[in-house]
Write an enzyme that holds these catalytic residues in place. Structure first.
Site, short mmCIF file in Angstrom:
data_model
loop_
_atom_site.label_atom_id
_atom_site.label_comp_id
_atom_site.label_asym_id
_atom_site.label_seq_id
_atom_site.Cartn_x
_atom_site.Cartn_y
_atom_site.Cartn_z
N GLN A 35 0.75 -1.23 -0.02
CA GLN A 35 0.19 0.06 0.04
C GLN A 35 1.10 0.94 0.06
OE1 GLN A 35 -3.75 -0.60 0.32
NE2 GLN A 35 -2.60 -2.44 -0.63
N ALA A 47 -11.83 2.30 4.58
CA ALA A 47 -10.76 1.51 3.91
C ALA A 47 -9.89 2.06 2.91
CB ALA A 47 -11.54 0.38 3.17
N HIS A 48 -9.03 1.54 1.99
CA HIS A 48 -7.99 2.33 1.03
C HIS A 48 -8.77 2.99 0.03
CE1 HIS A 48 -7.19 -2.10 -0.61
NE2 HIS A 48 -8.58 -1.66 -0.74
N ASN A 49 -8.44 3.93 -0.51
CA ASN A 49 -9.06 4.49 -1.73
C ASN A 49 -10.28 5.25 -1.56
OD1 ASN A 49 -6.76 2.33 -2.80
ND2 ASN A 49 -6.51 4.17 -3.86
#
Length: 343
Positions: free
Chosen positions: A198, A239-241
């Site tokens: 990441q 969460a991511h993005n």
């Protein structure tokens, strides 16, 4: 510090009923009122407390009717709830801010520290990190290498800002929150799951508040973004993005899966869950425990899994409770139909 009813009414554009020289120096709930305190009343179901409260001053909505005499001085305003929020902000602004670097803090020589900053004991500021003017960093908080924290921020104890993440101005982050931990990215392989690095960051814009133990994951690439004015409660997972639009608010235990885009001025109740890679339009309100599997157009109030209009949802729930009884009735009707056919 004391304020008179006259001073308070002037600040919030209210109208005094009673002694305009009555003074207060603290706040109290109306049911726990005490002499020298100011309370507020905006919900009619609490109106019975106003006749017995010991509070010296009570803020009250201008259209609320009082049927009996009251001891307290009243200040009538258009919206008592909003006005008490303004008074609490004023009260908070008078509290002295901590300043200075505690000798037990660990600050990298390559970090940049602004003016009138507070860094508490055992806080750690990493290589190349930048802390803006007037920011307060409480004990045991970590600001990682290359991270940026803007002006007049408040980072409570045990906050962790991972490397390279960006925090804007006037941001409050409560105890235990984590900004920039790895997003949950793994690729299945023949022998298990391979971690996907990441390499992105988290960007938090101005005037954001993040609750205790909330986690905002760094992006796989690019940035997870929390836009200006967002308010997140405790125990939220972003969460991511993910992108959260301006002035959106979320209650406790909301979970947002990766790459979901949320519009501005949305409101999510507690334990709302959103699937990944979906889009939620502006001004969407979701009731508590709603589960969202797909895109939602804006300007809607929805509840349930999948979300539906509140009226339809509550009708469905009423039917759902009757399903066992209806199942028996259907079986009985089927038996009767078979009997009729046989005859």
């Amino acid at each position: 510090m004391e304020f008179s009813a006259k001073q308070i009414a002037s600040f919030i554009n209210g109208r005094v009923e009673g002694d305009e020289n009555a003074t207060v120096n603290s706040f109290a709930k109306i049911e726990e009122g005490k002499k020298g305190a100011i309370s507020f009343l905006s919900n009619p179901k609490y109106i019975h407390y106003i006749y017995d409260t010991e509070s010296t001053i009570v803020l009250i909505d201008s259209n609320m009717e009082i049927e009996k005499p009251v001891k307290a001085t009243l200040i009538r305003v258009d919206n008592a709830y909003e006005c008490v929020a303004k008074l609490l902000q004023l009260y908070e602004s008078f509290k002295p801010k901590k300043k200075g670097i505690d000798p037990l803090a660990s600050i990298s020589p390559s970090a940049t520290i602004g003016e009138e900053v507070y860094v508490g004991p055992f806080a750690c500021i990493g290589d190349g990190a930048c802390i803006g003017n007037g920011t307060q960093i409480y004990p045991n908080t970590v600001v990682g290498d290359g991270a940026t924290v803007g002006n007049n921020c408040l980072l409570y104890p045990n906050v962790t800002i991972y490397h390279d993440c960006k925090v804007g101005n006037n941001v409050t982050i409560h105890a235990g929150a984590v900004v920039g931990a790895d997003g949950f990215g793994f690729a299945p392989g023949p022998e298990g799951y391979d971690k996907i690095p990441q390499i992105g960051i988290v960007t938090i814009e101005d005037n954001v508040e993040i609750g205790a133990n909330t986690c905002i994951d760094r992006s796989t690439m690019g940035s997870t973004v929390i836009k200006k004015g967002v308010k997140l409660d405790n125990l939220i997972q972003v969460a991511h993005n993910v992108e959260v639009g301006e002035n959106t608010v979320m209650s406790a235990q909301v979970g947002i899966a990766g790459s979901t885009k949320i519009g501005s001025w949305c409101m999510f109740g507690g334990q709302v869950g959103l699937a990944g890679h979906i889009h939620i339009g502006d001004k969407t309100s979701l009731g508590a425990q709603s589960g969202v599997p797909g895109n939602i157009k804006g300007n809607q109030t929805l509840i349930g899994t999948p979300p539906m209009e509140p009226k339809a949802y509550f009708k469905s729930q009423a039917i759902f409770r009757r399903l066992p009884e209806m199942y028996k009735e259907i079986n009985e009707l089927k038996k009767q139909i078979e009997e009729l056919k046989n005859k």
